[in-house]
Design an enzyme around this catalytic site. Structure first.
Site, PDB file in Angstrom:
ATOM      1  N   HIS A 266       0.870  -1.181   0.000  1.00 31.08           N
ATOM      2  CA  HIS A 266       0.000   0.000   0.000  1.00 31.08           C
ATOM      3  C   HIS A 266       0.907   1.231   0.000  1.00 31.08           C
ATOM      4  CE1 HIS A 266      -2.399  -2.961   2.380  1.00 31.08           C
ATOM      5  NE2 HIS A 266      -3.485  -2.355   1.933  1.00 31.08           N
TER       6      HIS A 266
ATOM      7  N   ASP B 166       2.321   1.962   3.447  1.00 35.48           N
ATOM      8  CA  ASP B 166       3.274   0.997   4.015  1.00 35.48           C
ATOM      9  C   ASP B 166       4.690   1.445   3.699  1.00 35.48           C
ATOM     10  OD1 ASP B 166       1.016  -0.640   4.307  1.00 35.48           O
ATOM     11  OD2 ASP B 166       1.448  -1.720   2.446  1.00 35.48           O
TER      12      ASP B 166
HETATM   13  C1  XUL Z   1      -7.657  -6.752   4.739  1.00 27.04           C
HETATM   14  C2  XUL Z   1      -6.890  -7.147   3.552  1.00 27.04           C
HETATM   15  C3  XUL Z   1      -6.043  -6.084   2.938  1.00 27.04           C
HETATM   16  C4  XUL Z   1      -6.004  -6.115   1.447  1.00 27.04           C
HETATM   17  C5  XUL Z   1      -5.233  -4.962   0.825  1.00 27.04           C
HETATM   18  O1  XUL Z   1      -8.395  -7.767   5.303  1.00 27.04           O
HETATM   19  O2  XUL Z   1      -6.904  -8.278   3.150  1.00 27.04           O
HETATM   20  O3  XUL Z   1      -4.758  -6.232   3.473  1.00 27.04           O
HETATM   21  O4  XUL Z   1      -5.418  -7.290   0.976  1.00 27.04           O
HETATM   22  O5  XUL Z   1      -5.696  -3.727   1.225  1.00 27.04           O
END
Ligand code: XUL
Ligand code: CO
Length: 444
Positions: free
Chosen positions: A103, A106
């Protein structure tokens, strides 16, 4: 190369005959050819940046337990981000897996303004690009975090405030373009707060229209910048919100169809989200494949004793092999992969524990792939499915399905012929036994 993971001095290698200290793959042999392709190309394993490097091991009752110096207070945010990135790429290279996912937040600290956040992201993305060139590690997918900051408490695209929608749009634009710059093969949208806490203050139809508008804008932007990757939605039924609109694959499919987005998005199916929605992982994969929306997988599992998202490392060949079978039968992954959206347990404090979690999970997937190959070659499941539906290959089956007969005519014919169909066995227990025998007899 940084030296954070000093207790794992060299890259993890395949060594089937020597369990050693557990820092070897016992099944995952990237170059081994399975059903015509290298194991690494079948599985396309990715490590996630967030739980592995950007989470201190906190839970709702307690603070972080892990040894992640860059997350400690008092460190300059950019210096901390560099240290985190160094350790992350050291880990990817030592684990020897081909992909990672991240992300925006992150990797790069948020600044005081959107412009400052973008500037931070650009620095870290350029630096990631250099590390990708040095290590050969590639980006499976990028995504924007539209759920952690308090501004997103009432949703991002589905927020009652259009300024929040606009803020989310800016974040996704930056991150989609960053993903493109890094050669990312997919872009994920997980709507963690695209749902509601209470219907008492919620307009369902308005929020669905807003979400569709947002997703249409993202798809249009993807085309305008020429991003060649796949856009993926990640279904999850609830948590953090009481109800999430992307509840499961069927809900996402219906939504995409309703808003004319069916050709724009596919799904990223998480094992743990599948079980939280009351389905099995097998069900979600089969549904997505049968409806042309299968894209990628987050391989982390849940715990059958509790009803939340524990994000544990995969450890069940029984659970995974039948789903991997469906994927293999349908031709395998294309741009997708198996991402480890996995969390260590809070007591797993040693730096090497991050390796043990991934190695065990990757071996589980590799073993599931070997079983899936055998199931496919064996052909029992497909032969049984063919046999079960064989009646539809007759002239009568064809007439019904092609609309050559209406209800009244069919009823009259059926009465005249005095049809009296008898139930036949579905042979479930026999089939379960067949699958088990293949699981037990597949050699590593
Ligand atoms: C949350 C989840 C996230 C997504 C990406 O449950 O799985 O980490 O994969 O935002
Ligand atoms: Co996920």
């Amino acid at each position: 190369m940084s030296d954070f993971f000093v207790d794992v001095p060299s890259p993890v290698a395949f060594a089937s005959d020597s369990p050693g200290d557990g820092l070897q793959y016992q099944v995952y042999d990237p170059d081994r050819v399975v059903a015509g392709k290298r194991m690494a190309e079948h599985l396309r394993i990715a490590v996630c940046y967030w739980h592995s490097f950007n989470w201190a091991g906190s839970d709702v009752f307690g603070a972080g337990t892990f040894d992640r110096p860059w997350l400690a207070g008092g460190v300059d945010p950019m210096e901390a981000a560099f240290a985190k990135q160094d350790a992350a790429f050291e880990f990817f290279a030592k684990l020897g897996t081909p992909f990672f996912c991240f992300h925006d937040v992150d990797m790069a600290p948020e600044g005081a303004t959107l412009a400052a956040s973008k500037a931070n992201l650009d620095v870290l993305v350029d630096r990631a690009g250099e590390k990708m060139d040095q290590t050969g590690v590639r980006l499976l997918w990028g995504t924007a975090n539209l759920f952690s900051h308090p501004r997103y408490a009432a949703g991002a695209a589905t927020n009652p405030d259009p300024d929040v929608f606009a803020h989310a749009a800016a974040q996704v634009r930056h991150m989609l373009e960053a993903t493109q710059r890094l050669g990312g093969e997919n872009y994920v949208l997980w709507g963690g707060r695209e749902g509601y806490e209470t219907l008492l203050n919620t307009r369902l139809r308005r929020e669905a229209d807003q979400l569709a508008r947002f997703l249409t804008m993202v798809a249009d932007h993807k085309r305008s910048i020429g991003f060649k990757g796949t856009l993926l939605l990640e279904p999850k039924p609830q948590e953090p919100t009481k109800h999430q609109y992307d509840y499961d694959c069927a809900s996402v499919h219906g939504f995409l169809d309703r808003y004319d987005l069916i050709d724009e998005y596919r799904v990223n199916i998480e094992v743990n989200h599948a079980t939280l929605s009351g389905h099995s992982f097998h069900h979600e994969v089969a549904y997505a494949l049968d409806n042309g929306i299968f894209g990628s997988v987050d391989a982390n599992r849940g715990d059958s004793q509790n009803g939340w998202d524990t994000d544990q490392f995969p450890n069940s060949v029984d659970e995974l092999s039948i789903a991997v079978y469906e994927i293999l039968r349908a031709g395998g992954l294309t741009t997708g992969g198996f991402n480890f959206d996995t969390k260590l347990r809070r007591q797993s404090l040693a730096r090497s524990d991050l390796f043990h979690g991934h190695i065990g999970g990757i071996d589980t997937l590799a073993r599931s792939l070997l079983v899936a190959e055998r199931l496919l070659a064996d052909g029992t499941l497909e032969a049984e499915r063919d046999r079960r539906y064989a009646g539809w290959n007759t002239e009568q089956g064809r007439r019904i399905l092609h609309g050559d007969v209406d209800l009244a005519t069919l009823a009259d014919e059926t009465v005249a012929a005095a049809l009296d169909p008898r139930p036949v066995s579905g042979r479930q227990e026999w089939l379960e036994g067949q699958v088990n025998r293949v699981i037990w007899s597949t050699p590593s």
